[in-house]
Design an enzyme around this catalytic site. Structure first.
Site, PDB file in Angstrom:
ATOM      1  N   SER A  60       0.835  -1.187   0.000  1.00 45.45           N
ATOM      2  CA  SER A  60       0.000   0.000   0.000  1.00 45.45           C
ATOM      3  C   SER A  60       0.887   1.260   0.000  1.00 45.45           C
ATOM      4  CB  SER A  60      -0.955  -0.045   1.197  1.00 45.45           C
ATOM      5  OG  SER A  60      -2.001   0.875   1.044  1.00 45.45           O
TER       6      SER A  60
ATOM      7  N   ASP B 149      -9.017  -5.284  -4.722  1.00 43.78           N
ATOM      8  CA  ASP B 149      -8.638  -3.878  -4.633  1.00 43.78           C
ATOM      9  C   ASP B 149      -9.631  -3.063  -5.449  1.00 43.78           C
ATOM     10  OD1 ASP B 149      -6.401  -3.202  -2.990  1.00 43.78           O
ATOM     11  OD2 ASP B 149      -5.090  -4.331  -4.342  1.00 43.78           O
TER      12      ASP B 149
ATOM     13  N   HIS C  58      -7.305  -6.044  -0.281  1.00 45.32           N
ATOM     14  CA  HIS C  58      -6.169  -5.157  -0.032  1.00 45.32           C
ATOM     15  C   HIS C  58      -5.388  -5.553   1.214  1.00 45.32           C
ATOM     16  CE1 HIS C  58      -4.117  -1.247  -0.548  1.00 45.32           C
ATOM     17  NE2 HIS C  58      -4.117  -1.177   0.777  1.00 45.32           N
TER      18      HIS C  58
END
Length: 436
Positions: A201, A284, A316
């Site tokens: 991320s 995602d 995610h």
């Protein structure tokens, strides 16, 4: 990682939906860190680059709120589950490995490293440098050791990098801190033989910024052999228009100079040898998936060796949590890339005697001697292993379907100087894998 929140608006955003799965289109993304991938990514929209500008603010914030896209749990629950999983995994890692915790690489409060050593740290070893996510404003190295156990057990050191998150830290400083942490590792630990970056991320963004570093300013040049960038943000400008920037307080100029998409330079020889894997989760958001696809394309256009991996069935959060599992594909990618580093550092002279002319066509495959201790013996015992013979050459591959790790085992070798033979061997292997 982002929770997202509602603000009073006069406009109603369009309903959200799940990110579309990547389609198989037969166009290979190359081989990166030993992974062969032939996929494209459907983003669920039909926009060209920059289409985010046409989104209402609420829709854009939803795109950059990863917790809203998980089908497993609610948006608050998935965050808490992620924190619990990474914290518990880190505690297990600290209990089971030799560690050096809170090692300072600078004078700042956040400028510290947690190092998880392999069983024999007195020799040489590859290093995985993990950079945590948290939208540059939460999480820390103290929840970032969960990936260590399967790696340290195979001779790979793991380093969790701490940095000052917002609002105390600002974007320029975070990028600088991560770069300095690598320079410190190189200067402090002479046994390192190859550095592999892994970021998730916001951490994938920081790892990507490391790839654009001019190391002449640091007095050392880290031997970065690979990078695994997981569900990252590579263009920061959309972030300026969301709740994420409330704590970051970035200007457009700061966002631009810290956007990996805008910092890509043509790959120098050292960079061309660095294998980059850009991974993104099926669940995602479309914007995260678009950013991964476009960044990988931009790297490839600049001459970098890059692959794009679309992992199905994950969101995610568990896309990175699963690094604690030995059999997870990203764990295997790290392990085999690190083993290749060990092979080169320990057995380069042996390889030179046995196979003096490694073919250019195979430069992104793992070349292993069949009698080497890191070779195919244990691999052949795995149920996902496939063997193809062609002429005097044996090819071994680990994996199934669209995701597989490829290993060439040279039992004899003049044919491997011919590209047509190599392509035929690869075709036979692919047929074998897709047929299972």
């Amino acid at each position: 990682m982002g929770v997202g929140r509602h603000r009073p608006r006069t406009r109603t955003p369009p309903p959200g939906g799940q990110g579309a799965r990547g389609r198989r289109d037969g166009r290979g993304a190359g081989i990166g860190i030993g992974i062969g991938i032939g996929i494209g990514i459907g983003t669920g929209t039909d926009r060209s680059m920059g289409g985010w500008r046409d989104m209402p603010t609420e829709a854009l914030e939803e795109q950059y709120s990863p917790s809203r896209w998980s089908p497993r749990l609610g948006r608050d629950t998935v965050i808490q589950a992620h924190l619990a999983a990474t914290a518990a995994g880190t505690q297990r890692a600290r209990a089971g490995a030799q560690t050096s915790l809170h090692v300072p690489y600078g004078n700042g409060d956040g400028e510290k490293l947690d190092i998880y050593f392999p069983a024999d740290p007195s020799g040489t070893f590859p290093v995985l440098v993990y950079i945590h996510g948290g939208y540059w404003q939460c999480l820390s190295k103290d929840e970032s050791g969960f990936a260590a156990p399967p790696l340290v057990s195979q001779g790979v050191a793991v380093v969790a990098v701490g940095y000052d998150t917002a609002p105390k830290g600002h974007m320029d400083a975070m990028v600088l801190q991560v770069r300095r942490s690598l320079a410190f590792l190189v200067e402090r630990y002479s046994g390192i033989r190859g550095i592999y970056l892994c970021g998730h991320s916001a951490g994938a963004h920081l790892a990507a910024m490391v790839l654009s570093t001019d190391w002449t300013e640091y007095g050392v040049v880290p031997d970065i052999k690979g990078a695994v960038l997981v569900s990252g943000v590579y263009d920061l400008e959309p972030i300026l228009h969301t709740y994420v920037n409330d704590a970051l307080n970035m200007s457009r100029e700061v966002a631009q100079r810290n956007s990996p998409m805008l910092c890509i330079s043509p790959a120098a020889p050292a960079a061309a040898a660095c294998e980059v894997l850009v991974a993104v989760a099926q669940h995602d958001s479309p914007e995260f998936r678009r950013q991964s696809q476009e960044y990988s394309q931009a790297l490839r256009a600049a001459g970098w060796s890059v692959s794009l991996l679309d992992l199905s069935g994950v969101d995610h959060f568990d896309i990175i949590e699963k690094l604690s599992e030995d059999s997870y594909v990203l764990t295997q990618a790290h392990l085999w890339a690190a083993m290749m580093s060990l092979l080169h550092s320990q057995e380069r002279s042996m390889l030179g005697r046995k196979h003096p002319a490694q073919p250019q066509y195979c430069q992104n495959r793992f070349i292993l001697c069949p009698d080497h201790p890191l070779g195919p013996v244990s691999l052949l015992q795995h149920p996902c292993t496939h063997v193809v013979h062609m002429g005097h050459v044996q090819c071994v591959a680990f994996g199934t379907g669209d995701v597989w790790l490829c290993f060439w085992v040279l039992s004899a070798g003049p044919e491997l100087q011919e590209q047509s033979f190599c392509r035929g061997l690869e075709g036979a292997l692919r047929m074998r894998l897709l047929g299972d």
